[in-house]
Design a protein around this motif. Structure first.
Motif, PDB file in Angstrom:
ATOM      1  N   CYS A  90       0.852  -1.194   0.000  1.00  0.00           N
ATOM      2  CA  CYS A  90       0.000   0.000   0.000  1.00  0.00           C
ATOM      3  C   CYS A  90       0.890   1.248   0.000  1.00  0.00           C
ATOM      4  O   CYS A  90       1.675   1.465   0.923  1.00  0.00           O
ATOM      5  CB  CYS A  90      -0.918  -0.013   1.215  1.00  0.00           C
ATOM      6  N   GLU A 103       0.250   4.361   0.508  1.00  0.00           N
ATOM      7  CA  GLU A 103       0.060   5.281   1.625  1.00  0.00           C
ATOM      8  C   GLU A 103       0.741   4.763   2.891  1.00  0.00           C
ATOM      9  O   GLU A 103       1.346   5.536   3.638  1.00  0.00           O
ATOM     10  CB  GLU A 103      -1.435   5.515   1.883  1.00  0.00           C
ATOM     11  N   LYS A 104       0.651   3.463   3.136  1.00  0.00           N
ATOM     12  CA  LYS A 104       1.309   2.876   4.307  1.00  0.00           C
ATOM     13  C   LYS A 104       2.819   3.012   4.191  1.00  0.00           C
ATOM     14  O   LYS A 104       3.495   3.374   5.154  1.00  0.00           O
ATOM     15  CB  LYS A 104       0.931   1.405   4.469  1.00  0.00           C
ATOM     16  N   GLN A 159       4.469   5.224   2.509  1.00  0.00           N
ATOM     17  CA  GLN A 159       4.815   6.629   2.664  1.00  0.00           C
ATOM     18  C   GLN A 159       4.866   7.017   4.139  1.00  0.00           C
ATOM     19  O   GLN A 159       5.796   7.687   4.591  1.00  0.00           O
ATOM     20  CB  GLN A 159       3.820   7.526   1.917  1.00  0.00           C
ATOM     21  N   ILE A 160       3.874   6.579   4.925  1.00  0.00           N
ATOM     22  CA  ILE A 160       3.859   6.873   6.360  1.00  0.00           C
ATOM     23  C   ILE A 160       5.052   6.231   7.047  1.00  0.00           C
ATOM     24  O   ILE A 160       5.718   6.851   7.886  1.00  0.00           O
ATOM     25  CB  ILE A 160       2.533   6.405   6.997  1.00  0.00           C
TER      26      ILE A 160
END
Length: 80
Positions: free
Chosen positions: A21, A23-24, A26-27
């Protein structure tokens, strides 16, 4: 670790599969960068105040060893 190595690092789930994922990932990368900077700042402060570099590293290693998983009894432990 160089920027290229950080970008190539694969975050894996509890089954060893890459976290895909975007977004995951990136975090996780943002958290990594923030922690690295905070650790470097704390390390620099300690050394500038006269603490031996090895003592600072041992303190950080002890902190990491004390981390507990929010889901299990200890960091990285998995239930059966």
């Amino acid at each position: 670790m160089t920027d290229a190595q950080k970008d190539a690092f694969l975050w894996v789930d509890h089954e060893g599969n890459p976290v895909s994922c975007a977004e995951k990932v990136q975090i996780l990368r943002e958290n990594d960068a923030e922690l690295r900077q905070a650790l470097q700042d704390a390390f620099d402060d300690g050394v500038l105040m006269g603490v031996a570099p090895q003592a600072m590293l041992q303190t950080f290693q002890a902190m990491l060893s004390d981390l507990k998983s929010p889901f299990q009894g200890g960091a990285g432990e998995q239930s059966s």
